[in-house]
Design a protein around this motif. Structure first.
Motif, PDB file in Angstrom:
ATOM      1  N   GLU A  75     -23.541  98.552 -34.135  1.00  0.00           N
ATOM      2  CA  GLU A  75     -22.658  98.110 -33.059  1.00  0.00           C
ATOM      3  C   GLU A  75     -22.426  96.599 -33.123  1.00  0.00           C
ATOM      4  O   GLU A  75     -21.382  96.107 -32.708  1.00  0.00           O
ATOM      5  CB  GLU A  75     -23.256  98.479 -31.696  1.00  0.00           C
ATOM      6  N   ARG A  89     -19.296 106.738 -25.807  1.00  0.00           N
ATOM      7  CA  ARG A  89     -19.605 106.044 -27.053  1.00  0.00           C
ATOM      8  C   ARG A  89     -18.768 106.595 -28.205  1.00  0.00           C
ATOM      9  O   ARG A  89     -18.206 105.827 -29.003  1.00  0.00           O
ATOM     10  CB  ARG A  89     -21.098 106.181 -27.369  1.00  0.00           C
ATOM     11  N   CYS A 130     -18.350  99.061 -29.273  1.00  0.00           N
ATOM     12  CA  CYS A 130     -17.667  99.959 -28.335  1.00  0.00           C
ATOM     13  C   CYS A 130     -16.907  99.180 -27.284  1.00  0.00           C
ATOM     14  O   CYS A 130     -15.765  99.523 -26.932  1.00  0.00           O
ATOM     15  CB  CYS A 130     -18.676 100.891 -27.659  1.00  0.00           C
TER      16      CYS A 130
END
Length: 614
Positions: free
Chosen positions: A75, A162, A513
């Motif tokens: 991420e 997600r 995200c």
């Protein structure tokens, strides 16, 4: 929350194994935890929700069976905040253009993209099973049934939120899958989000804030709903959802000293907030949802636990880092805490998550009073001193003196500036090692949602609406706690929101995200970003805010920077969405899972569904 500190690992739960990339099409009940003999009562179904809580910890923050790298690192590699600092392997996710493909084995050291798909769909499968079984299970009253349904809906929504910001359109499954299926189709991202919104709006009222520590609160459900509302561009609804958290009479920002170091005058409230021993305390009213992780010496899940020190700290002590004094002598002894007390005090890192200049410097230029970047909380390489005991006789001029990056002639004193010279937030990485001689950061509780983010979500919604005064008030609520300078209304922008999220939520938020979510909002609304650029949905993966944001501040990607292995840091606009593994799409022979733009297979896409797979 209640003071009772429950253990999430139920008897036998540790035997549950994660499935392979395509096995979510063929879920297999394991051990004696089968739906038939467990999910037939409130207690059995509640155990299932506890296991879903446990899995939240696993799929983000813990090393996997494939790698010592937790998934959350990916991420950050796909963001402006960090790159992969590992320089001893060719499969390191550095040259993302070359490495990130549908056919690549995107597990372990070469990113965790495929693992996220597997782990998130495993949780969705489990949540759907709970929902289906709750229809026939025996309950003492209707409130128990509604609670189970609300918890299952939360966990399903948490995971789909997600997925749609990692992959975009994905198969949307809302029923228990009891046998092999190979007929799935992608569903539109917006349709999934609207379904999740309805689920949470319907079921959140049946959750409570008076729950055991580590369980899902009603506030967590409304917090998640606010994120979904933002993703849909429904800003008034997002504000309303945030209001239900901020004004619930239960939660508040922690602005006073508390916890284990409360009486230590060298510490402060930011330090207190992030110490593992304090996160589950009943007096901590900022936490909306966290995952518990109590050390158990009989637990073989991981060699060392969270390993946050290993991931974030620079590789300062290793011989390969080759940090020298200006006189050319070795700065540190490695793997010996008696000769190098920094190993015990701070840890031994390998800098897998190498923060960028943006994360360590750019976002901290507003003032010099911010506790989140203050000495003691934040560590700089120059805060360390040359402590190799041999220097007392070999180089007494520099023994005990602060580290220097360059000598007086401008020559580098460190062999690998990417991996071995970086800064880090000690207040977050200060996780105890329960096992000796690891210095990696052991088992620890971790925040998933806390109230500071709720304020920033509401501030973001206000900015999208043009109400910068209200946004400023919310941002300053968070900044005041850190003793940072309050911003003015003219500074309340989406860029400021992202900067404040970076300051406040490092290693908590799924950064990629959130960047992708904001990129979608820009494309959906046509609003200009802070540099006057506009975007559209029809060219989302070719021109987007996600890529421009990274390019605006990166000192690595697409700048010609190479690591010590010789790999060049690259990223592309289409990385706003990750590829779906070829092993997943190819096994789905009776349906069609669409591939994202920029990756092989995109040319074969079909129209996505407007609702769930049946």
């Amino acid at each position: 929350m209640k003071t009772k500190n429950i253990k999430l690992l139920m008897a036998g739960a540790a035997s549950i194994l994660f499935t392979g990339c395509s096995d979510w099409l063929d879920p297999k009940p394991l051990s004696f935890f089968t739906p038939e003999n467990t999910y037939n009562s409130y207690n059995g179904l509640k155990t299932g929700t506890d296991m879903l809580n446990r899995d939240v910890r696993y799929f983000d923050y813990y090393p996997t069976s494939f790698s010592a790298d937790p998934c959350i690192l990916s991420e950050y590699f796909f963001s402006e905040m960090a790159v992969n600092g590992r320089t001893d392997a060719g499969n390191t996710p550095v040259d993302l253009t070359a490495l990130i493909t549908p056919s690549a084995n995107l597990k372990g050291n070469n990113s965790q993209i495929n693992n996220y798909w597997t782990y998130l769909y495993k949780g969705i499968k489990d949540a759907n099973t709970l929902l289906t079984r709750s229809e026939t299970a025996e309950f003492e009253n209707e409130d128990q049934r509604k609670e189970i349904e609300a918890l299952a809906h939360f966990h399903r929504a948490f995971r789909y939120y997600r997925l749609v910001h990692q992959y975009g359109d994905v198969p949307f499954i809302v029923e228990e899958v009891t046998g092999p299926r190979y007929d799935f189709y992608s569903t539109k991202r917006e349709a999934i989000l609207r379904w999740l919104k309805n689920d949470l709006e319907t079921t959140a009222p049946y959750l409570s804030n008076d729950v055991n520590i580590g369980q899902v609160t009603q506030a967590a459900a409304y917090h998640l709903l606010a994120k979904i509302d933002l993703a849909l561009g429904e800003f008034d609804a997002a504000i309303e959802a945030c209001n239900k958290v901020i004004g619930d009479g239960v939660h508040h920002l922690m602005t006073e000293r508390f916890g284990v170091d409360k009486n230590d005058p060298t510490k402060n409230v930011v330090w207190d907030l992030h110490q593992s021993e304090n996160k589950h305390l009943p007096e901590n009213k900022e936490v909306l949802y966290l995952v518990l992780d109590n050390y158990d010496e009989t637990d073989a899940r991981s060699a060392t636990g969270l390993e946050i020190k290993r991931q974030i700290l620079p590789m300062y002590s290793a011989t390969t880092s080759n940090i020298k004094t200006p006189n050319g002598k070795k700065a540190f002894v490695d793997n010996d805490e008696k000769k190098n007390p920094y190993l015990l005090e701070y840890g031994r890192g390998i800098c897998t998550l190498r923060q960028t200049w943006y994360a360590t410097h750019m976002i901290w230029t507003l003032d010099n009073t911010d506790l989140r970047h203050a000495p003691g909380n934040w560590m700089r390489m120059e805060d360390l001193t040359y402590n190799n005991p041999a220097l007392a006789t070999e180089d007494p001029e520099w023994y005990g003196k602060p580290l220097q990056k360059y000598d007086s002639k401008g020559n580098l004193l460190v062999n690998d500036t990417i991996r071995a010279w970086s800064e880090w937030p000690h207040y977050k990485t200060n996780v105890a090692d329960q096992k000796a001689n690891n210095w990696r950061g052991g088992w620890a509780d971790w925040y998933i949602f806390r109230l500071a983010e709720t304020y920033l979500l509401r501030a973001e919604a206000y900015i999208w609406k043009g109400e910068t005064g209200a946004a400023t008030a919310d941002i300053n609520e968070v900044r005041r706690r850190a003793q940072a300078r309050e911003i003015s209304a003219s500074e309340a922008t989406i860029s400021m929101i992202l900067d404040e999220r970076a300051r406040e939520l490092f290693y908590e938020e799924p950064r990629k995200c959130e960047l992708t979510r904001i990129a979608y909002i820009y494309a959906q609304t046509g609003k200009a970003d802070d540099k006057g650029r506009t975007y559209s949905m029809d060219k989302f993966s070719q021109e987007n805010f996600f890529y421009n944001r990274i390019m605006d501040v990166t000192d690595f990607y697409n700048k010609g920077v190479k690591n010590a292995y010789g790999l060049t840091y690259t990223i592309q606009p289409y990385h706003v969405l990750w590829p779906i593994a070829e092993t997943t799409t190819s096994v789905n022979v009776q349906g069609h899972i669409n591939q994202n733009y920029g990756y092989d297979g995109y040319e074969d896409n079909v129209a996505p569904l407007d609702g769930p797979n049946k």
